[in-house]
Enzyme design. Structure first.
Site, PDB file in Angstrom:
ATOM      1  N   ASP A  74     -20.650 -92.978  77.019  1.00 29.61           N
ATOM      2  CA  ASP A  74     -20.969 -93.566  78.316  1.00 29.61           C
ATOM      3  C   ASP A  74     -21.412 -95.017  78.150  1.00 29.61           C
ATOM      4  O   ASP A  74     -22.162 -95.343  77.218  1.00 29.61           O
ATOM      5  CB  ASP A  74     -22.073 -92.733  78.966  1.00 29.61           C
ATOM      6  CG  ASP A  74     -22.390 -93.168  80.381  1.00 29.61           C
ATOM      7  OD1 ASP A  74     -21.482 -93.067  81.236  1.00 29.61           O
ATOM      8  OD2 ASP A  74     -23.536 -93.579  80.639  1.00 29.61           O
ATOM      9  N   GLU A 131     -16.189 -95.554  76.991  1.00 25.57           N
ATOM     10  CA  GLU A 131     -16.148 -96.076  78.360  1.00 25.57           C
ATOM     11  C   GLU A 131     -16.661 -97.509  78.265  1.00 25.57           C
ATOM     12  O   GLU A 131     -17.860 -97.748  78.154  1.00 25.57           O
ATOM     13  CB  GLU A 131     -17.043 -95.267  79.298  1.00 25.57           C
ATOM     14  CG  GLU A 131     -16.970 -95.791  80.734  1.00 25.57           C
ATOM     15  CD  GLU A 131     -18.184 -95.464  81.574  1.00 25.57           C
ATOM     16  OE1 GLU A 131     -18.044 -95.388  82.811  1.00 25.57           O
ATOM     17  OE2 GLU A 131     -19.291 -95.312  81.018  1.00 25.57           O
TER      18      GLU A 131
END
Length: 555
Positions: free
Chosen positions: A213, A272
């Site tokens: 993330d 990401e």
């Protein structure tokens, strides 16, 4: 024939991720086995046969850790446990085993930029006070003004509102996202070592890979004097920005790669990373780092042949240079579902996320052509499944689900809605509504006692039991496409073929597999090649591919 993109395909199992079809599960909205309205690990376990029949290669789980859900689970209390509302570690192990038995890999989310404010480290930091080792794990600063009552800077968080929060003794902590998500100090060796322990913990339990993330935000340079918000916005994102995509973040991922490679087969990772250029993104996909990075370009692209070709060509070229494989994604837990986006008027280059304005307006039906959205979504997905690289699918897209806009303020959960940040439609709840498994029953078969977000009545026509019985459904198309994809998959090479139509794209893979996508509305004649068609999103008419459709051909 022209514009050949080529990257040889490794043959061993360690390279399974290079061209995998990965299915993203948002656990709290997938299936509820306990009847509390929240999806859970046992719910996933109950649906492993569905996942196997779908034909995917891997499952990616969004966070399932203990959390107050200030940000849908991305506020993590404990990185090495399962939220008691979602299950236990033993149930997690059973789920991994069941997926592995059916030939599916398991990828989990790691959230390294921030913890929750309930994490034991943060509670310790608050108790320990100024100058403590506990506070050094986070980013604490003194405030401005005579009594320090003003925040250190005027920075705004991604979710809106100030990026600094004052604690009881007067210091302020930095949070790039929600107030409940204090950023970690990645200059602290203890932080680095603890995450290596976390990676080993899950790898030892059989996890095959990790989705990282906000991988581009970990390291920061907060040397004084700190710039203002206006000054910050003008700084280039070239590896030297104080907060975003710093070159030194790759030192962390080199350490992680050592851990990944200590396993056989090596564990995988995908970043990401919202960065300024494809060249910057390629750094995260280095074999010395995470190995792969998300390509989000299609999330902000119209259903347009020229845009798709440019994005595909650019990303394949970057993959060739980096030695990685690229990724293709049309929907996820942060964006408006692509069946809806493609049924709305085009952006025509406007710098706004597609679908945001429609959601903000309350989802007016007169603006949305649902049938067109479905046609285009199926055509785009089948084109992506034919490309070299990994395709990431988001739960429910195999049903052709549309975005749910009719959620009242009282029902919404996304902090972006309450804080008014960059996700400024009405937040991201509309793509996180629990799935419909049956046309009837409590919460359409999601669970026995309602769902944590409201499901509209029109979900009934998209239920799994309805679509599984319909050979013309989106679910049936996905199943057949994924089955054929395994048979057709070949080296990571692509060659564009001329079509003499600006609205039709056609490419060939090395084994005779061809993909034709008609982005226009007029039929595209396939001629004698019509006999080689093995799958279409819309039936051929007189040997011609209808508009807004994709066909796969096998020589």
């Amino acid at each position: 024939m022209s514009d050949v993109h080529s990257l040889d395909k490794p043959a061993d199992d360690a390279a399974w991720w290079r061209q995998a079809a990965v299915y993203q599960i948002y656990p709290r909205s997938f299936a509820d086995a306990t009847g509390d309205g929240i999806g859970d690990v046992r719910g996933i376990l109950s649906r492993v046969d569905y996942l196997a029949e779908l034909g995917i290669d891997a499952v990616w789980l969004s966070p399932f850790y203990p959390s107050a859900l200030a940000d849908g689970g991305y506020d993590v209390d404990d990185y090495r446990d399962v939220d008691p509302r979602l299950g236990t570690l033993d149930e997690f192990d059973s789920m991994v085993a069941a997926l592995h038995e059916r030939g599916m890999k398991v990828i989990i989310d790691i959230v390294p930029n921030h913890t929750s404010n309930r994490h034991e480290w943060f509670r310790e930091a608050l108790a320990a006070g100024r100058g403590s080792a506990a506070r050094d794990r986070y980013i604490f600063r003194e405030g401005k003004g005579p009594d320090g009552a003003e925040p250190p800077t005027d920075w705004v968080s991604v979710f809106g509102g100030p990026a600094w929060e004052r604690v009881e003794d007067g210091q302020w902590y930095f949070h790039n996202f929600a107030t409940e998500q204090p950023d970690l100090n990645w200059g602290n060796p203890e932080v680095r070592e603890d995450f290596l322990t976390t990676l080993r913990f899950w790898s030892d339990r059989g996890v095959d890979g990790f989705r990282i993330d906000v991988a581009h935000m970990l390291t920061k340079d907060l040397s004084e004097p700190l710039p203002s918000s206006a000054e910050l916005a003008l700084l280039p994102q070239d590896g030297t920005h104080p907060l975003i995509d710093r070159d030194d973040v790759h030192e962390i991922y080199a350490e992680w790669r050592t851990v990944f490679d200590s396993y056989d087969p090596p564990r995988t990772a995908v970043a990401e990373a919202w960065v300024s250029t494809p060249e910057r993104r390629a750094k995260y996909a280095s074999a010395k780092g995470l190995g792969q990075a998300f390509n989000f370009d299609l999330l902000v692209a119209d259903f347009d042949a020229a845009e798709f070709r440019r994005i595909v060509a650019d990303n394949l070229a970057q993959a060739t240079l980096s030695g990685s494989s690229t990724t293709w994604v049309l929907s996820n837990h942060d964006v408006t579902r692509h069946a809806t986006r493609y049924g709305l008027p085009p952006l025509n280059g406007r710098p706004v996320k597609q679908g945001v304005e429609w959601v903000r307006a309350g989802g007016p039906e007169e603006q949305l052509d649902r049938d067109q959205g479905r046609r285009r979504a199926e055509a785009a997905t089948m084109m992506l499944l034919g490309l070299p690289g990994s395709t990431y699918l988001y739960q429910g897209e195999e049903l052709g689900l549309h975005e749910v806009a009719a959620i009242t303020p009282e029902q919404r959960q996304d902090p972006a809605f309450f804080r008014g940040g960059e996700f400024d439609g009405l937040g991201r709840d509309g793509c996180r509504v629990p799935l419909p498994w049956t046309a009837e029953g409590s919460s359409f078969g999601f669970g026995s006692n309602g769902a944590h977000l409201p499901q509209p009545s029109w979900f009934a026509q998209y239920a799994v039991d309805v679509e599984a019985a319909d050979p013309a459904s989106t679910l049936s198309l996905y199943r057949e496409a994924l089955r054929l994809r395994r048979d057709l998959q070949t080296d990571e090479k692509l060659e564009w073929l001329e079509t003499d139509r600006v609205d039709v794209l056609r490419f060939a893979r090395p084994n005779g597999w061809q993909v034709v996508t008609n982005f226009g509305t007029e039929p595209f004649a396939l001629g004698a090649d019509a006999d080689a068609v093995v799958l279409t999103t819309r039936p051929l008419h007189g040997g011609a591919l209808p508009g807004e459709a994709t066909a796969w051909l096998r020589a």
